[in-house]
Design a protein around this motif. Structure first.
Motif, PDB file in Angstrom:
ATOM      1  N   GLY A   8     182.845 -11.155 -60.499  1.00 57.27           N
ATOM      2  CA  GLY A   8     182.093 -11.243 -59.254  1.00 57.27           C
ATOM      3  C   GLY A   8     181.824 -12.685 -58.853  1.00 57.27           C
ATOM      4  N   SER A   9     182.318 -13.093 -57.720  1.00 60.33           N
ATOM      5  CA  SER A   9     182.026 -14.422 -57.199  1.00 60.33           C
ATOM      6  C   SER A   9     180.609 -14.417 -56.628  1.00 60.33           C
ATOM      7  N   ASN A  10     180.121 -15.585 -56.240  1.00 60.64           N
ATOM      8  CA  ASN A  10     178.799 -15.649 -55.616  1.00 60.64           C
ATOM      9  C   ASN A  10     178.727 -14.775 -54.379  1.00 60.64           C
ATOM     10  N   THR A  11     179.816 -14.769 -53.601  1.00 62.32           N
ATOM     11  CA  THR A  11     179.817 -13.983 -52.361  1.00 62.32           C
ATOM     12  C   THR A  11     179.694 -12.501 -52.649  1.00 62.32           C
ATOM     13  N   TYR A  12     180.507 -12.001 -53.561  1.00 61.49           N
ATOM     14  CA  TYR A  12     180.465 -10.565 -53.834  1.00 61.49           C
ATOM     15  C   TYR A  12     179.174 -10.172 -54.536  1.00 61.49           C
ATOM     16  N   SER A  13     178.620 -11.082 -55.324  1.00 62.42           N
ATOM     17  CA  SER A  13     177.326 -10.824 -55.948  1.00 62.42           C
ATOM     18  C   SER A  13     176.249 -10.685 -54.879  1.00 62.42           C
ATOM     19  N   MET A  14     176.305 -11.541 -53.862  1.00 61.98           N
ATOM     20  CA  MET A  14     175.340 -11.451 -52.769  1.00 61.98           C
ATOM     21  C   MET A  14     175.476 -10.138 -52.020  1.00 61.98           C
ATOM     22  N   LEU A  15     176.705  -9.698 -51.791  1.00 64.24           N
ATOM     23  CA  LEU A  15     176.924  -8.441 -51.075  1.00 64.24           C
ATOM     24  C   LEU A  15     176.262  -7.279 -51.802  1.00 64.24           C
ATOM     25  N   ARG A  16     176.320  -7.299 -53.124  1.00 62.31           N
ATOM     26  CA  ARG A  16     175.819  -6.180 -53.898  1.00 62.31           C
ATOM     27  C   ARG A  16     174.316  -6.228 -54.120  1.00 62.31           C
ATOM     28  N   ARG A  17     173.726  -7.431 -54.049  1.00 64.98           N
ATOM     29  CA  ARG A  17     172.336  -7.574 -54.460  1.00 64.98           C
ATOM     30  C   ARG A  17     171.373  -8.015 -53.362  1.00 64.98           C
ATOM     31  N   SER A  18     171.887  -8.556 -52.287  1.00 66.59           N
ATOM     32  CA  SER A  18     171.000  -9.123 -51.271  1.00 66.59           C
ATOM     33  C   SER A  18     170.224  -8.038 -50.534  1.00 66.59           C
ATOM     34  N   ASP A  19     168.942  -8.298 -50.346  1.00 62.73           N
ATOM     35  CA  ASP A  19     168.094  -7.367 -49.602  1.00 62.73           C
ATOM     36  C   ASP A  19     168.095  -7.670 -48.104  1.00 62.73           C
ATOM     37  N   VAL A  20     168.807  -8.719 -47.699  1.00 63.88           N
ATOM     38  CA  VAL A  20     168.925  -9.049 -46.280  1.00 63.88           C
ATOM     39  C   VAL A  20     170.404  -9.028 -45.900  1.00 63.88           C
ATOM     40  N   PRO A  21     170.715  -8.920 -44.612  1.00 68.14           N
ATOM     41  CA  PRO A  21     172.117  -8.903 -44.183  1.00 68.14           C
ATOM     42  C   PRO A  21     172.873 -10.160 -44.627  1.00 68.14           C
ATOM     43  N   VAL A  22     174.137  -9.963 -44.999  1.00 69.61           N
ATOM     44  CA  VAL A  22     174.989 -11.074 -45.432  1.00 69.61           C
ATOM     45  C   VAL A  22     176.222 -11.128 -44.533  1.00 69.61           C
ATOM     46  N   PHE A  23     176.401 -12.247 -43.860  1.00 68.31           N
ATOM     47  CA  PHE A  23     177.587 -12.480 -43.043  1.00 68.31           C
ATOM     48  C   PHE A  23     178.617 -13.201 -43.902  1.00 68.31           C
ATOM     49  N   VAL A  24     179.801 -12.618 -44.040  1.00 66.67           N
ATOM     50  CA  VAL A  24     180.879 -13.241 -44.810  1.00 66.67           C
ATOM     51  C   VAL A  24     181.915 -13.788 -43.838  1.00 66.67           C
ATOM     52  N   ILE A  25     182.189 -15.088 -43.960  1.00 61.53           N
ATOM     53  CA  ILE A  25     183.083 -15.761 -43.034  1.00 61.53           C
ATOM     54  C   ILE A  25     184.311 -16.259 -43.782  1.00 61.53           C
ATOM     55  N   LYS A  26     185.477 -15.935 -43.266  1.00 60.11           N
ATOM     56  CA  LYS A  26     186.724 -16.348 -43.904  1.00 60.11           C
ATOM     57  C   LYS A  26     187.124 -17.746 -43.453  1.00 60.11           C
ATOM     58  N   GLU A  27     187.938 -18.370 -44.268  1.00 62.35           N
ATOM     59  CA  GLU A  27     188.398 -19.733 -43.988  1.00 62.35           C
ATOM     60  C   GLU A  27     189.135 -19.822 -42.655  1.00 62.35           C
ATOM     61  N   ASN A  28     189.876 -18.768 -42.312  1.00 65.37           N
ATOM     62  CA  ASN A  28     190.650 -18.747 -41.061  1.00 65.37           C
ATOM     63  C   ASN A  28     189.947 -17.935 -39.980  1.00 65.37           C
ATOM     64  N   ASN A  29     188.640 -17.916 -40.011  1.00 63.09           N
ATOM     65  CA  ASN A  29     187.859 -17.168 -39.028  1.00 63.09           C
ATOM     66  C   ASN A  29     188.293 -17.508 -37.595  1.00 63.09           C
ATOM     67  N   PRO A  30     188.760 -16.498 -36.830  1.00 66.29           N
ATOM     68  CA  PRO A  30     189.232 -16.759 -35.464  1.00 66.29           C
ATOM     69  C   PRO A  30     188.136 -16.720 -34.411  1.00 66.29           C
ATOM     70  N   LYS A  31     186.908 -16.392 -34.826  1.00 62.41           N
ATOM     71  CA  LYS A  31     185.828 -16.184 -33.866  1.00 62.41           C
ATOM     72  C   LYS A  31     184.702 -17.198 -34.063  1.00 62.41           C
ATOM     73  N   MET A  32     184.456 -17.989 -33.042  1.00 60.89           N
ATOM     74  CA  MET A  32     183.306 -18.882 -33.075  1.00 60.89           C
ATOM     75  C   MET A  32     182.305 -18.490 -32.000  1.00 60.89           C
ATOM     76  N   LYS A  33     182.281 -17.204 -31.710  1.00 67.40           N
ATOM     77  CA  LYS A  33     181.273 -16.630 -30.836  1.00 67.40           C
ATOM     78  C   LYS A  33     180.923 -15.265 -31.423  1.00 67.40           C
ATOM     79  N   LEU A  34     179.825 -14.714 -30.999  1.00 68.29           N
ATOM     80  CA  LEU A  34     179.436 -13.393 -31.473  1.00 68.29           C
ATOM     81  C   LEU A  34     178.799 -12.646 -30.315  1.00 68.29           C
ATOM     82  N   GLU A  35     179.640 -11.855 -29.648  1.00 67.03           N
ATOM     83  CA  GLU A  35     179.173 -11.090 -28.496  1.00 67.03           C
ATOM     84  C   GLU A  35     179.266  -9.584 -28.716  1.00 67.03           C
ATOM     85  N   SER A  36     180.130  -9.163 -29.649  1.00 66.71           N
ATOM     86  CA  SER A  36     180.260  -7.730 -29.918  1.00 66.71           C
ATOM     87  C   SER A  36     180.553  -7.495 -31.395  1.00 66.71           C
TER      88      SER A  36
END
Length: 278
Positions: free
Chosen positions: A124-152
């Motif tokens: 388990g990497s830090n990211t996947y550990s956060m997904l499994r344990r975090s009590d708040v929403p976790v946004f996971v962003i990829k290195e090649n993320n094509p979106k720099m806006k969030l409308e939908s």
């Protein structure tokens, strides 16, 4: 939403998450908290200044991390945002997710390469550990993320009652961010349902847990992941939201979650909301 935690190791993958978190913070004037973990051979905070000199490589890594964290904070402050840094000395026992509670974090934004092999998946990497344990929403962003806006956002759901509180979290977050939710049900051969039944269950679910009216989108696919990705592409969504069960690392190996599979399959931002414990 007042505080966004951004774990970073200063890699290109983490930079993508830093940029996305910066965009979100500007959108809602949230505070950015950058956290970096330095692996230390001993309990660093117990060392005297003279003892630190016995570990020149670690000392240099700490100095470099401080400079980079300062740069991130300075950039945010120049944009009119509130920001600060946390530098953690880790001798193997420190976990990032504990800072979510101590810092009263509302949202975590972190990077992921999304391609994990056998060893990474077991440990388990830090990211996947956060997904499994975090009590708040976790946004996971990829290195090649094509979106720099969030409308939908596509919110993929099975309309089960035990995910209702998580839907409320997604809806509240979407409202604060000014994001349109697209509610999706993926109809698979394994759990096939007739359209009228899906719509009936979905309307009851949204009436009980939602504050707004939503169209219910239905797509047929062999696997949930394929259906979600096909709909996200067709609807030109800026991200995907999912409820995850928060299984243990070992259980995740034997039964990988749809959330983790999606992160490996798409470059779109994925937000995970862990289902409340019973």
């Amino acid at each position: 939403m007042k505080k966004i935690l951004v774990p970073t190791d200063f890699s290109t993958c983490a930079t993508a998450a830093e940029d996305f978190a910066f965009m979100l913070a500007k959108k809602i004037q949230a505070e950015l908290i950058y956290i970096h973990v330095v692996i230390t051979p001993v309990d660093w905070i117990k060392l005297t200044k003279d003892q630190e000199n016995f570990f020149p490589e670690t000392k240099a890594a700490i100095a470099k991390a401080k400079d980079k964290l300062n740069d991130l904070v300075d950039e945010a402050e120049k944009a009119g945002l509130s920001a600060r840094k946390i530098l953690v000395y880790n001798d193997g026992n420190e976990k990032i997710h504990k800072y979510v509670a101590s810092e009263h974090i509302d949202l975590v934004v972190m990077g992921s390469h999304g391609q994990y092999g056998f060893r990474d998946h077991i440990l388990g990497s830090n990211t996947y550990s956060m997904l499994r344990r975090s009590d708040v929403p976790v946004f996971v962003i990829k290195e090649n993320n094509p979106k720099m806006k969030l409308e939908s956002l596509v919110f993929a759901t099975n309309f089960k009652e035990d995910t209702g509180e998580s839907f409320k979290t997604v809806e509240k977050l979407s409202e604060e961010l000014g994001v349109k939710l697209k509610v999706l049900f993926v109809n698979t051969p394994t759990y096939f349902m007739e359209t009228n039944d899906i719509l009936s269950i979905g309307k009851s679910y949204l009436k009980e847990f939602g504050n707004y009216s939503y169209d219910i989108h239905i797509i047929d696919a062999f696997k949930e992941e394929r259906g979600i990705l096909q709909f996200a592409e067709k609807s030109k969504a800026d991200g995907i939201a999912l409820v995850t069960s928060g299984k243990s690392d070992l259980m995740q190996y034997f039964s990988p979650s749809v959330t983790e599979n999606l992160i490996a399959m798409t470059d779109l931002p994925v937000i995970s909301i862990r289902k409340p414990k019973k």
